[in-house]
Design a protein around this motif. Structure first.
Motif, short mmCIF file in Angstrom:
data_model
loop_
_atom_site.label_atom_id
_atom_site.label_comp_id
_atom_site.label_asym_id
_atom_site.label_seq_id
_atom_site.Cartn_x
_atom_site.Cartn_y
_atom_site.Cartn_z
N LYS A 1 4.38 3.59 -4.39
CA LYS A 1 4.52 2.30 -3.74
C LYS A 1 4.65 2.48 -2.23
N GLU B 1 1.24 3.10 -0.80
CA GLU B 1 0.47 1.85 -0.83
C GLU B 1 0.89 0.92 0.30
N ASN B 2 2.22 0.80 0.53
CA ASN B 2 2.71 -0.09 1.58
C ASN B 2 2.34 0.40 2.97
N CYS C 1 -0.38 1.89 3.75
CA CYS C 1 -1.78 1.48 3.92
C CYS C 1 -1.87 -0.01 4.26
N HIS C 2 -1.03 -0.84 3.59
CA HIS C 2 -1.01 -2.27 3.91
C HIS C 2 -0.57 -2.49 5.36
N ILE C 3 0.46 -1.76 5.79
CA ILE C 3 0.97 -1.90 7.16
C ILE C 3 -0.11 -1.50 8.16
N ASN D 1 -3.26 -1.83 7.76
CA ASN D 1 -4.21 -2.94 7.81
C ASN D 1 -3.72 -4.03 8.76
N HIS D 2 -2.40 -4.28 8.77
CA HIS D 2 -1.84 -5.24 9.72
C HIS D 2 -2.05 -4.76 11.15
N GLN E 1 8.80 -8.34 4.51
CA GLN E 1 7.75 -8.49 3.49
C GLN E 1 7.56 -7.22 2.67
N TYR E 2 7.62 -6.05 3.31
CA TYR E 2 7.25 -4.81 2.61
C TYR E 2 8.44 -3.97 2.14
#
Length: 429
Positions: A161, A164-165, A167-169, A171-172, A351-352
């Motif tokens: 997790k 994964e997070n 990678c999301h960050i 993207n932001h 959020q994350y």
């Protein structure tokens, strides 16, 4: 105030300090600050121990900064804390995760008894009983022998997790929401029976730092081995020393020199540090005389027992009308624990992250009668609720577009190394 020489007492300074800590444990409010005699630009914490049984009301709600303005003008010595969630009183933000430790957003107390340690003496100030009585109570206090505890640690965020997070960050970051974000994770234990003072001593011995501290507020306890200063005020001089950039220590002097040079020349770490330096310069400028904000040291490399850190020092001259409350509104929480831009970073943190930061990435410190103060950054720390027996530590790192998620996770484990060695962690290296 009365001063006593350790030579007259026939006791070493360290042995006396330990006795004093265990003597202090019976009080409802305890604040111990320890700079560990570590050489540091603008020095570390003064070596102090403050206690009180007087009930005080935690600052909360919309009046928190009015209360802080009052204590800034009180001309009293005060010890206190600000939790990360104080951000919600400064900006339009929220914290939704459950709080398992119980520290308030802000809290200060005036010591009934204050001990100030130097290399050769201890000074005792008291409103309660005679100084000689306190001295004898301390000298006759027994230091218990406590064996290290085995703790059944759990990770609130799995490694998968976490990756994964990150990678999301990133993207932001690509979308321009933030440039950098400090992403943190929690390890915790339930039904943990521990002895907080023994843990603090073990942690401070394993990882001595210039901003170490022990703070007890009823059932909530912080054991802190922080290397980072949030903000210091000396007269009108404001000093902030953010940390961004971490590398392990070597096995010998040659490897140390190599790793130190590697950190100094790491473009990613320098970029992280520079982003936060710019953020701190902007924060301080809101309280400073025009043109007074200066970067006194950029990319300084400081060695601690477990790691090398990249630390920069920013100073400014506060305007005459500024006080603790106004300066805090302009600078809190510290940029090194949020990212940039700060408000967007804090929104994404909520959020994350899957835990409530609470006092972690907040601060503890003291305010002097003349209005000067010194506050650290609460990192490399254990938190414990003695009533519910919930034990927690949190670690994080700065995520940028150049971050390698797996390396960031390993950096989190490196920062937790001292705590893992003090309290063995059966599921982690």
């Amino acid at each position: 105030m009365q001063e006593f020489h350790f030579s007259d007492l026939k006791i070493t300074p360290e042995h006396f300090r330990r006795k004093a800590l265990y003597w202090a444990e019976k009080f409802a409010q305890v604040a111990h600050f320890n700079g560990n005699e570590i050489p540091y630009l603008y020095d570390g914490f003064e070596n102090l121990l403050a206690v009180s049984d007087v009930k005080t009301v935690a600052f909360s709600g919309k009046k928190v900064f009015e209360q802080l303005t009052e204590i800034s003008a009180s001309e009293k010595f005060l010890c206190g804390l600000f939790s990360y969630d104080l951000k919600n009183k400064i900006e339009t933000l929220e914290s939704h995760h459950e709080d398992f430790i119980g520290f308030p957003d802000a809290h200060f107390f005036e010591p009934e008894i204050l001990l100030t340690f130097s290399e050769k003496t201890v000074s005792i100030s008291t409103q309660k009983v005679e100084c000689e009585t306190i001295l004898q109570q301390i000298l006759t206090t027994e230091i218990p022998e406590i064996q290290p505890q085995q703790i059944n640690w759990q990770s609130r965020t799995s490694e998968a997790k976490y990756l994964e997070n990150v990678c999301h960050i990133q993207n932001h970051i690509l979308e321009g929401d933030v440039y950098e974000l400090n992403y943190t994770i929690e390890f915790f234990a339930e039904n943990a029976t521990v002895f907080p003072l023994a843990l603090f001593e073990a942690l401070n011995q394993k990882s001595p730092t210039p901003f170490a501290g022990f703070f007890k507020l009823n059932h909530s306890v912080l054991m802190c081995a922080s290397p980072e200063r949030f903000l210091k005020k000396e007269d009108r001089n404001l000093i902030s020393q953010p940390i961004k950039g971490t590398i392990k220590r070597g096995k010998n002097d040659q490897e140390d020199a190599q790793l130190k040079n590697q950190l100094l020349n790491d473009e990613k770490e320098r970029a992280e540090n520079l982003m936060i330096v710019d953020l701190v310069r902007n924060d301080l400028s809101r309280s400073a005389e025009t043109g007074s904000v200066k970067v006194e040291e950029l990319f300084g490399i400081y060695g601690f027992q477990q790691v090398f850190q990249m630390i920069s020092t920013i100073t400014a001259q506060a305007r005459p009308e500024e006080n603790l409350a106004t300066i805090l509104q302009h600078t809190f929480p510290m940029g090194s624990m949020t990212g940039a831009p700060k408000i967007s970073a804090m929104q994404l943190i909520e959020q994350y992250e899957d835990h409530r930061r609470g006092l972690y990435s907040g601060t503890i410190g003291y305010v002097k009668p003349n209005g000067d103060f010194d506050f650290n950054v609460v990192i490399r720390s254990l938190q414990y609720n003695a009533e519910t027996k919930y034990l927690s530590y949190k670690v994080g790192s700065a995520i940028t577009i150049d971050s390698v998620p797996e390396k960031e996770y390993q950096e989190c484990l490196l920062k937790a190394k001292a705590i893992m060695e003090v309290l063995p962690h059966p599921t982690l290296p």
